[in-house]
Design a protein around this motif. Structure first.
Motif, PDB file in Angstrom:
ATOM      1  N   PRO A   1       0.809  -1.230   0.000  1.00 47.52           N
ATOM      2  CA  PRO A   1       0.000   0.000   0.000  1.00 47.52           C
ATOM      3  C   PRO A   1       0.836   1.271   0.000  1.00 47.52           C
ATOM      4  CG  PRO A   1      -0.149  -1.132   2.119  1.00 47.52           C
ATOM      5  CD  PRO A   1       0.519  -2.071   1.184  1.00 47.52           C
ATOM      6  N   VAL A   2       1.977   1.259   0.693  1.00 43.89           N
ATOM      7  CA  VAL A   2       2.822   2.450   0.721  1.00 43.89           C
ATOM      8  C   VAL A   2       3.491   2.648  -0.644  1.00 43.89           C
ATOM      9  CG1 VAL A   2       4.825   3.530   1.821  1.00 43.89           C
ATOM     10  CG2 VAL A   2       3.174   2.265   3.203  1.00 43.89           C
ATOM     11  N   MET A   3       3.858   1.562  -1.305  1.00 40.79           N
ATOM     12  CA  MET A   3       4.420   1.667  -2.652  1.00 40.79           C
ATOM     13  C   MET A   3       3.407   2.300  -3.604  1.00 40.79           C
ATOM     14  SD  MET A   3       7.138   0.867  -4.598  1.00 40.79           S
ATOM     15  CE  MET A   3       7.990  -0.686  -4.223  1.00 40.79           C
ATOM     16  N   LEU A   4       2.172   1.853  -3.544  1.00 43.84           N
ATOM     17  CA  LEU A   4       1.140   2.408  -4.423  1.00 43.84           C
ATOM     18  C   LEU A   4       0.840   3.868  -4.073  1.00 43.84           C
ATOM     19  CD1 LEU A   4      -1.295  -0.653  -4.623  1.00 43.84           C
ATOM     20  CD2 LEU A   4       0.447   0.055  -6.263  1.00 43.84           C
ATOM     21  N   LEU A   5       0.915   4.207  -2.788  1.00 41.96           N
ATOM     22  CA  LEU A   5       0.727   5.595  -2.378  1.00 41.96           C
ATOM     23  C   LEU A   5       1.805   6.488  -2.988  1.00 41.96           C
ATOM     24  CD1 LEU A   5      -0.521   7.847  -0.602  1.00 41.96           C
ATOM     25  CD2 LEU A   5       0.998   7.073   1.244  1.00 41.96           C
ATOM     26  N   GLY A   6       3.059   6.049  -2.932  1.00 39.69           N
ATOM     27  CA  GLY A   6       4.148   6.835  -3.510  1.00 39.69           C
ATOM     28  C   GLY A   6       3.979   7.046  -5.001  1.00 39.69           C
ATOM     29  N   LEU A   7       3.554   6.006  -5.704  1.00 38.36           N
ATOM     30  CA  LEU A   7       3.343   6.127  -7.151  1.00 38.36           C
ATOM     31  C   LEU A   7       2.190   7.090  -7.452  1.00 38.36           C
ATOM     32  CD1 LEU A   7       3.833   2.386  -8.163  1.00 38.36           C
ATOM     33  CD2 LEU A   7       5.356   4.304  -8.702  1.00 38.36           C
TER      34      LEU A   7
ATOM     35  N   ILE B   1       3.248   1.209 -13.882  1.00 42.42           N
ATOM     36  CA  ILE B   1       3.915   0.431 -12.840  1.00 42.42           C
ATOM     37  C   ILE B   1       2.966   0.180 -11.670  1.00 42.42           C
ATOM     38  CG2 ILE B   1       5.769   0.489 -11.119  1.00 42.42           C
ATOM     39  CD1 ILE B   1       7.484   1.940 -13.159  1.00 42.42           C
ATOM     40  N   GLY B   2       2.187   1.197 -11.304  1.00 40.68           N
ATOM     41  CA  GLY B   2       1.243   1.033 -10.207  1.00 40.68           C
ATOM     42  C   GLY B   2       0.199  -0.038 -10.495  1.00 40.68           C
ATOM     43  N   LEU B   3      -0.309  -0.069 -11.718  1.00 38.87           N
ATOM     44  CA  LEU B   3      -1.303  -1.082 -12.075  1.00 38.87           C
ATOM     45  C   LEU B   3      -0.713  -2.494 -12.003  1.00 38.87           C
ATOM     46  CD1 LEU B   3      -3.134   0.608 -15.092  1.00 38.87           C
ATOM     47  CD2 LEU B   3      -4.052   0.179 -12.802  1.00 38.87           C
ATOM     48  N   VAL B   4       0.480  -2.665 -12.552  1.00 41.97           N
ATOM     49  CA  VAL B   4       1.100  -3.997 -12.551  1.00 41.97           C
ATOM     50  C   VAL B   4       1.446  -4.432 -11.134  1.00 41.97           C
ATOM     51  CG1 VAL B   4       3.003  -5.382 -13.416  1.00 41.97           C
ATOM     52  CG2 VAL B   4       1.964  -3.657 -14.892  1.00 41.97           C
TER      53      VAL B   4
END
Length: 390
Positions: free
Chosen positions: A76-82, A177-180
């Motif tokens: 979730p934090v990775m997706l937040l950053g993107l 990248i976020g979708l994948v």
């Protein structure tokens, strides 16, 4: 949660691309800086803030994402950053004032920093201490090489579609990248750590900084990066004003530098199963020092051709390519329960030290190569001496 034994290669490649997004977004705008100054009718110093404040944003972002991911999970934090990267990129694209562009660039870079921290933390979640260094070598290679290529991409985009088009490239990349990652990345955090606010986060950083072993590896990473980024900052000016060569030649000679780093990373992947991390760090440090000493020697002997500078520095960067992934992995391995925080603090030290070195190189430049080479030699020696802290 069942512990993963490995990550698919496609995910490793995707994590590598995510780790490169922040630095690439920062550097892709370099060819457009003069055009930005002209477009908004501002001085070059003001236009330069779109770069310098991006470096600050990345450094600050690396401090925030690690503790958040230790508490709420990597995915979730990775997706937040993107998502933050996407917002900042769109803000840059529609900016009609230099102030709005600078704010957008800061937001974009802050979001892009997430990959620098969490890609390494995810690798440490999955792999053993020794194996993680080999995988991180791939991440580091992409993180360094892709930003090196991004100014060329930015220049071509600017020529074909206008300088604002580079922001659409970063926006589209963050969405893709976020979708994948959203569809294919598993959550790798096994035991969430309590996050009780800024005080607790600072307490974690204090605990890391009181560890002699962690500091030795983290400062090793920082000083290795000083060697690398100080050369990147000074080499274009040295090529034109010291070696009296046209700027167009710079790109051809500079190819040796990322090739040297890639070769060092390849060496880590080949030898990582047979040699421990400390042995690899020592080997890389010795090679880096030899390369810089060779460059100084050739200059003192009167060899002022570009090859006499770039070739030995490529050897030094080859050593950096061996040292950096092993030191990064070793720093994180000291506190696996705080892998995100450990990665974030190490990244902050790496970026802030590199930014300071890049500015220092400009201040001490005296129309010769010696201030740069002596600074690089000092940083390489300090990196090698960090082993004594343990």
């Amino acid at each position: 949660m069942t512990r993963l034994e490995t990550l698919p290669k496609r995910l490793i490649v995707l994590l590598a691309a995510t780790s490169a997004m922040g630095p690439a977004a920062m550097q892709i705008l370099l060819p457009a800086l003069p055009v930005i100054a002209e477009t908004y009718k501002v001085s070059n110093d003001v236009a330069q803030l779109t770069l310098s404040l991006s470096m600050l944003a990345i450094a600050l972002g690396t401090l925030c994402y690690g503790p958040l991911s230790d508490r709420y999970g990597r995915k979730p934090v990775m997706l937040l950053g993107l998502a933050i990267t996407l917002i900042g990129s769109l803000l840059c694209f529609f900016a009609d004032t230099i102030s709005l562009l600078i704010v957008g660039r800061f937001i974009q870079a802050f979001g892009g920093a997430v990959g620098l921290v969490l890609a390494r933390a995810i690798v440490r979640d999955v792999y053993s201490a020794q194996e993680s260094a080999r995988v991180i070598a791939t991440l580091v290679m992409v993180m360094v090489v892709v930003p090196m290529m991004s100014p060329a991409l930015g220049g071509e985009m600017m020529h074909q579609f206008g300088w604002q088009s580079v922001f659409l490239v970063i926006a589209a990349s963050s969405v893709l990248i976020g979708l994948v990652l959203g569809l294919s990345l598993p959550e790798t955090l096994h035991s969430p750590a309590a996050f009780e606010g800024i005080g607790a986060m600072l307490g974690t950083f204090r605990q890391l900084l009181t560890s002699r072993a962690y500091c030795s590896y983290a400062f090793c990473v920082g000083f290795v990066s000083v060697v690398f980024f100080s050369f990147i900052a000074a080499a274009p000016e040295i090529m034109v004003n010291v070696l009296d060569r046209p700027a167009t030649e710079y790109g051809y000679y500079f190819i040796m530098i990322p090739l040297g780093f890639i070769a060092g990373n390849y060496m880590v992947r080949r030898l990582g199963k047979r040699k421990d991390a400390d042995s690899m760090i020592r080997l890389g440090g010795i090679i880096a020092i030899i390369g810089i000493v060779l460059a100084i020697t050739l200059q003192l002997l009167g060899f002022d051709q570009p090859a006499a500078l770039f070739a030995p520095i490529a050897l030094s960067v080859f050593g950096n390519g061996i040292t950096l992934p092993n030191a990064q992995a070793s720093a994180i391995n000291q506190f696996p329960e705080f892998a995100g925080s450990a990665s974030g603090l190490s990244g902050f030290m790496q970026m802030s030290m590199s930014a300071a070195a890049a500015q220092l190189v400009a201040l001490i430049f005296n129309e010769t190569v010696y201030p740069l080479l002596l600074l690089m030699l000092l940083a390489a020696l300090l990196s090698f001496m960090c082993r004594k802290l343990r």
